[in-house]
Design a protein around this motif. Structure first.
Motif, mmCIF file in Angstrom:
data_model
loop_
_atom_site.group_PDB
_atom_site.id
_atom_site.type_symbol
_atom_site.label_atom_id
_atom_site.label_comp_id
_atom_site.label_asym_id
_atom_site.label_seq_id
_atom_site.Cartn_x
_atom_site.Cartn_y
_atom_site.Cartn_z
ATOM 1 N N ASP A 146 0.764 -1.278 0.169
ATOM 2 C CA ASP A 146 -0.007 -0.018 0.008
ATOM 3 C C ASP A 146 0.921 1.380 -0.101
ATOM 4 N N TYR A 147 2.133 1.197 0.274
ATOM 5 C CA TYR A 147 2.963 2.351 0.460
ATOM 6 C C TYR A 147 4.311 1.987 -0.145
ATOM 7 N N VAL A 148 4.578 3.254 -1.059
ATOM 8 C CA VAL A 148 5.890 3.124 -1.226
ATOM 9 C C VAL A 148 6.994 4.520 -1.193
ATOM 10 N N PRO A 149 7.988 4.629 -0.543
ATOM 11 C CA PRO A 149 8.769 5.805 -0.397
ATOM 12 C C PRO A 149 8.823 6.722 -1.714
ATOM 13 N N TYR A 150 8.536 7.955 -1.401
ATOM 14 C CA TYR A 150 8.652 8.932 -2.703
ATOM 15 C C TYR A 150 9.864 8.851 -3.398
ATOM 16 N N ALA A 151 10.832 8.794 -2.348
ATOM 17 C CA ALA A 151 12.517 9.121 -2.817
ATOM 18 C C ALA A 151 12.871 7.671 -3.715
ATOM 19 N N ASN A 152 12.142 6.953 -3.505
ATOM 20 C CA ASN A 152 12.484 5.507 -4.331
ATOM 21 C C ASN A 152 12.155 5.453 -5.749
ATOM 22 N N ALA A 153 11.182 6.087 -6.268
ATOM 23 C CA ALA A 153 10.679 6.255 -7.494
ATOM 24 C C ALA A 153 9.845 7.493 -7.742
ATOM 25 N N PRO A 154 10.528 8.640 -7.550
ATOM 26 C CA PRO A 154 10.069 9.973 -7.546
ATOM 27 C C PRO A 154 9.239 10.496 -9.011
ATOM 28 N N TYR A 155 8.365 9.767 -9.342
ATOM 29 C CA TYR A 155 7.489 10.001 -10.564
ATOM 30 C C TYR A 155 6.062 10.353 -10.254
ATOM 31 N N LYS A 156 5.441 11.596 -10.379
ATOM 32 C CA LYS A 156 4.244 11.859 -9.814
ATOM 33 C C LYS A 156 3.188 11.932 -10.961
ATOM 34 N N ALA A 157 3.384 11.484 -12.216
ATOM 35 C CA ALA A 157 2.533 11.527 -13.490
ATOM 36 C C ALA A 157 1.278 10.795 -13.281
ATOM 37 N N LEU A 158 1.289 9.468 -12.736
ATOM 38 C CA LEU A 158 0.524 8.572 -12.783
ATOM 39 C C LEU A 158 -0.767 9.091 -11.506
ATOM 40 N N THR A 159 -0.030 9.716 -10.756
ATOM 41 C CA THR A 159 -1.114 10.399 -9.611
ATOM 42 C C THR A 159 -2.058 11.166 -10.183
ATOM 43 N N VAL A 160 -1.814 11.816 -11.099
ATOM 44 C CA VAL A 160 -2.402 12.828 -12.001
ATOM 45 C C VAL A 160 -3.374 12.097 -12.862
ATOM 46 N N GLU A 161 -2.786 11.360 -13.994
ATOM 47 C CA GLU A 161 -3.485 10.731 -14.850
ATOM 48 C C GLU A 161 -4.210 9.724 -14.571
ATOM 49 N N LYS A 162 -4.051 9.210 -13.572
ATOM 50 C CA LYS A 162 -4.970 7.858 -12.865
ATOM 51 C C LYS A 162 -5.825 8.162 -11.806
ATOM 52 N N ALA A 163 -5.915 9.571 -11.492
ATOM 53 C CA ALA A 163 -6.339 10.225 -10.187
ATOM 54 C C ALA A 163 -7.810 9.439 -9.820
ATOM 55 N N ILE A 164 -8.784 9.478 -11.035
ATOM 56 C CA ILE A 164 -10.117 8.818 -10.750
ATOM 57 C C ILE A 164 -10.097 7.595 -10.518
ATOM 58 N N GLN A 165 -9.186 6.771 -10.890
ATOM 59 C CA GLN A 165 -9.185 5.297 -11.056
ATOM 60 C C GLN A 165 -8.602 4.772 -9.808
#
Length: 614
Positions: A146-165
């Motif tokens: 359920d959780y991944v440290p942001y520093a290990n894979a710092p890519y936010k694009a999917l949080t926007v593109e797949k926000a409603i999913q």
């Protein structure tokens, strides 16, 4: 006896009667293998090891002067050790055979540009791929789901593109994975419940699954609690880091695509295959992609298609696609499924499920169908870089209408140690049931010795484990646990093809040639095991390149276990002394006179722009 961290303790003693007293739990302390994590359990584990030094398991180290008089001392060699420098910070997420810049030089037809395209010898990076600044030890399972440290894979694009999913959400220093997906925004558990109303999950009948176009692998993550192991794959494309997220979560995954090359899995491998809006054109190329799924699907296995074009009459408006296009798409899928002799078991909402017949008995009529093109190859498992064909893989012959082609499997976990059909039928030349059972006994013995050396092996500290030369999967079977999974790699140059046996045991794995980079992101494995891999690849390719690839895919402070003959391990140990690894050679569990030894190592913690290991 506890060993203190001092230079005197690291010197080899020459007395015939004395061994260096050594334990890997102490070894972690000596090497300073502290976990750089404010999230996981690493710091507390390291502290516990330090404080309980007197209770460490004791394992003797090698005494080369006594038992290997013909060998020169490892530490005493005068030859200069090659030091491998860090790569530039631009390469923190470098995937050599799926490099984005190189990919764009290949045709886009049939996803060719998303397939493996490795750098030529002259362009190989021979440096150490760094971790990004702030890298920390991932959470332990099940929190990592359920959780991944942001520093290990710092890519936010999917949080926007797949926000409603409900794929992924950014919450401060971590990404959170709610368990949603394009086809299951209400959560993977409810979606799997729907599938389980048709497919026998949870009782061990369905154990291995293939998830094509997996996204962040939530389907595979939530199958875990049902004791199903999914091999997930997705390309490295505009959805940056989806496979990296999957592996950071502790879910088996590789970078891959259905394009023009056969999947790197054996025939009759998976009990179930799945596509949830995976964007694969199943009806294209005369049904070639469905035929490839059929090849890797076990007789009696299930194929799930979720999303377009299923039930297009009801859903075409919501999908915003022409109904004529969707109708033709579904027609082609249904036509190919019928040609493959699959039986549709379910269709509701946007989900359809087919089941492959257990043998060819019910499919005799297709022998006379001019559209039924059967594959001509004698070896259906010969798939490495082989072109995919629009042909049907024949079933193995059976003697009755209810016999399962290729042999019936026991439910899991019974199948883990039962004699697999490929062994009992004599399908693998020169391998007897006795040889297989002896191999199992040997690996139980080896793993028992590993646990004495490294007491963390089955604690959950190592979640993602790779066996680089898996054989029959004996190592993976011996450490099987809900806390971990093993990627069983069968080298393409191995004398015998055993990957089919690995799958029949209810384990997962893949074909690979270690002269090339593996299809994964950097820092995706916690522990790597290599049994006689360097002997196998002697004079085939450069040992430096294999070790650099191991370093690329190993997490900082990850562990390595290499088993091989002593001469080979001396050479390997010399190479890794220039790689920011700490290592130790130990004797075979049967004693110092056995030529086979074990090299154990830990990768030091360091990040990009570090001037030295920390």
């Amino acid at each position: 006896m506890a060993i203190k961290s001092s230079s005197a303790d690291n010197k080899t003693r020459s007395s015939v009667q004395i061994f260096i007293v050594f334990s890997l739990c102490c070894f972690f302390y000596i090497l300073g293998a502290w976990q750089r994590s404010g999230f996981g359990k690493g710091d507390s584990i390291a502290l516990e090891m330090t404080n309980s030094g007197a209770d460490c398991n004791i394992v003797p180290s090698l005494n080369f002067e006594t038992h290997h008089a013909g060998e020169s001392s490892i530490s005493g060699s005068s030859a200069k050790v090659k030091t491998f420098e860090p790569c530039d910070a631009l390469y923190t997420d470098y995937t050599p055979c799926q490099d984005q810049r190189r990919a764009m030089t290949f045709p886009r037809d049939s996803m060719i540009y998303r397939e493996r395209h490795c750098a030529p010898e002259s362009e190989k990076l021979r440096c150490l791929v760094p971790a990004p600044k702030g890298y920390v030890t991932p959470f332990s399972w099940p929190k990592s789901r359920d959780y991944v440290p942001y520093a290990n894979a710092p890519y936010k694009a999917l949080t926007v593109e797949k926000a409603i999913q409900n794929w992924i959400q950014y919450e401060g220093e971590v990404f959170r994975f709610p368990g949603g997906g394009t086809q299951f925004p209400q959560g993977a558990d409810k979606y799997i419940d729907q599938l389980a109303s048709v497919i026998p999950m949870g009782n061990g009948t369905v154990r291995t699954a293939l998830d094509t176009g997996c996204g962040v692998a939530s389907w595979g993550a939530y199958l875990w609690s049902r004791n199903v192991r999914a091999m997930s794959f997705a390309p490295r494309d505009s959805h940056e880091a989806q496979v990296q997220f999957a592996l950071e979560r502790g879910v088996p995954a590789v970078i891959g695509v259905l394009g023009t090359i056969k999947l790197p899995y054996p025939t009759r491998a998976f009990d179930m295959a799945h596509c949830s809006r995976c964007l694969i054109p199943w009806g294209a190329n005369d049904g070639m992609y469905l035929m490839e799924v059929d090849r890797v699907l076990r007789p009696g296995g299930y194929w799930i298609l979720s999303g377009p074009p299923i039930n297009w009459k009801i859903n075409y408006k919501a999908w915003q696609r022409p109904k004529e296009e969707l109708q033709e798409e579904q027609r082609k899928i249904e036509e190919t499924a019928k040609l493959l002799c699959w039986e549709k078991k379910y269709e509701h909402g946007e989900i359809a499920i087919w089941q492959k017949r257990v043998n060819d008995d019910a499919c005799r009529s297709r022998q006379d169908d001019p559209r039924a093109n059967f594959c001509k190859t004698d070896d259906t498992d010969d798939v490495w870089y082989k072109k995919m064909e629009a042909c049907i893989t024949p079933y193995p012959e059976t003697s009755s209408s209810d016999e399962v082609a290729g042999g019936e499997l026991q439910v899991f976990p019974d199948r883990l140690n039962a004699v697999p059909p490929r062994i009992s039928s004599g399908s693998i030349s020169g391998v007897t049931v006795d040889a297989y059972e002896d191999d199992n006994r040997q690996w139980k013995k080896h793993v028992k010795a590993y646990k004495r050396i490294n007491s963390l092996l089955d604690t959950g500290r190592y979640r993602n484990i790779m066996d680089m030369n898996a054989g029959f999967g004996g190592f993976a079977a011996a450490i099987e646990s809900q806390k971990l999974w093993v990627m069983n790699v069968v080298p393409t140059i191995a004398e015998k093809n055993r990957l089919g046996v690995v799958y029949e045991r209810g384990l997962i794995g893949i074909y690979h040639d270690w002269c090339e980079a593996f299809s994964t992101y950097p820092r995706t494995y916690d522990l790597i095991h290599a049994n006689h891999l360097f002997s196998l690849y002697k004079n085939k390719c450069n040992a430096d390149d294999i070790l650099l690839e191991m370093d690329r895919i190993l997490r900082p402070e990850g562990a390595v276990i290499i088993r091989d003959d002593v001469d080979t391990l001396i050479k390997v140990k010399r190479i890794i002394s220039g790689m920011r690894w700490d290592s130790k050679l130990v004797d075979h569990e049967d004693g110092p006179l056995v030529n086979e030894k074990v090299l154990i190592a830990v990768k030091q913690y360091w990040v990009t722009n570090s001037t030295s290991a920390q």
